[in-house]
Design a protein around this motif. Sequence first.
Motif, short mmCIF file in Angstrom:
data_model
loop_
_atom_site.label_atom_id
_atom_site.label_comp_id
_atom_site.label_asym_id
_atom_site.label_seq_id
_atom_site.Cartn_x
_atom_site.Cartn_y
_atom_site.Cartn_z
N THR A 34 0.80 -1.29 -0.15
CA THR A 34 -0.07 -0.26 0.20
C THR A 34 0.87 1.37 -0.03
N ASP A 37 2.25 2.10 3.36
CA ASP A 37 3.33 1.36 3.74
C ASP A 37 4.71 1.73 3.00
N ARG A 40 6.02 4.53 5.04
CA ARG A 40 6.67 4.17 6.13
C ARG A 40 7.91 3.50 6.12
N THR A 68 -8.04 -2.83 1.14
CA THR A 68 -8.05 -2.52 2.62
C THR A 68 -7.09 -2.56 3.54
N SER A 69 -6.81 -1.58 4.24
CA SER A 69 -5.73 -1.85 5.24
C SER A 69 -6.13 -1.40 6.56
N SER A 70 -6.35 -2.37 7.62
CA SER A 70 -6.64 -1.93 8.99
C SER A 70 -8.35 -1.19 8.95
N GLY A 71 -8.97 -1.91 7.94
CA GLY A 71 -10.17 -1.46 7.81
C GLY A 71 -10.60 -0.42 7.27
N ARG A 72 -9.60 0.30 6.54
CA ARG A 72 -9.69 1.57 5.85
C ARG A 72 -9.43 1.03 4.18
#
Length: 393
Positions: A34, A37, A40, A68-72
């Motif tokens: 993503t 990521d 980061r 989706t990542s962490s629900g987003r």
Amino acid sequence: MPVRQRKNPGSQSALRLSNQQRILSNLVSSGPTTQADIARSTGLSTATVSNIVKVLVDRGLVTTSPTTSSGRRAQLVSLSSTDNAVAVGIDFGRRHVRIIIATLDYRVIAEKEIEIPLGYTAAEALDIAANLLTSTLGQAGVQRTAVLGIGVGVPGPIDRRTGSVVKGAILPEWVGFTVGMAEEIFELPVYLENDANLGVLAEATWGPHGGTPTVVFVKVGTGIGAGLILDGKPYSGNIGLTGEIGHTPIHEHGLLCRCGNRGCLETVASTTIMIELISRTLDRPVRTREIVRMALDGDDLAIRVVEDAGLAVGRSIAAIANLVNPHTIIIGGPLTDLGEMLLRPVRLGLKKYAVPMIVETTDVVMSSLGERAEALGGASLVLQQSGITSTVS
């Protein structure tokens, strides 16, 4: 580990290109990731990552898809194909610059060599190589932003503490050369390595000796150096100055060597001394390729020079064999076309000076990669530093 030093970009375009390489390298090592990521991992801002990803998408280097990542909701970024990121290997020799471009799956898609004049400076060689890189990328249809990095092989020892070529280089013009100098010219990430070390890396990656735990690669050329793989890993020693067998004394009262000692291996077995001996006898200049042709055609003078060199190389290799007990010893460099004509005296020298059991259990072979080995090793180095495992069998 190869020498890798990042410079401070000198322009906005250089900064953008550097950031693009960081993102591509992250995708190579991590796979589809993503944008958050990537930010980061690279330390770039999310806005910078988003803008660069858009540019890379427009150029066909990457694709994006919703996830989706962490629900987003998030954007997943993937490389378009293995052809959309490449590694470059560049080998500098006494008279040549050779370049190889390879894909992520270790396919060579472009290769070129040009001759350069004797006595060139490092700066001149870099300019020639930069122009060669641009033209080779263009002919291969590869965009500059697709280059993950350049593995540069130089004919000399490299002090990893300073990231520079130090005294002892076969070409004194390279002494003081640094990674930063190369990155200023190429405006791409550069990994600097001794040419013999790249040779052994290429043999383990592209040659038939992949997976061999202990390998010694000996490059016999203008200088003579060795690259080592011990327990399956390249070995570079304390500060990077391994494999300097060209400065192993052979004759106590022999010729003065450029290192300051007498009778070193390079004074009796390098192509430099071979050229000098034959040129003086024939009263005309010769080149290494002519010596090879003469020997293969049965010329007694050339055969004797090759045999003397092979025996001396075998004697020096014996010291390494007695120390590390290698599985395979590979002879590389511009004399590889001689085949058994060179290998026979090398084996005789090894047999005379090494422990018999070691001689019996050590394979001595000619490189299957010839003069391409160092440039191939440069490309391999970039791919390995980017986290790409070899698929070459």
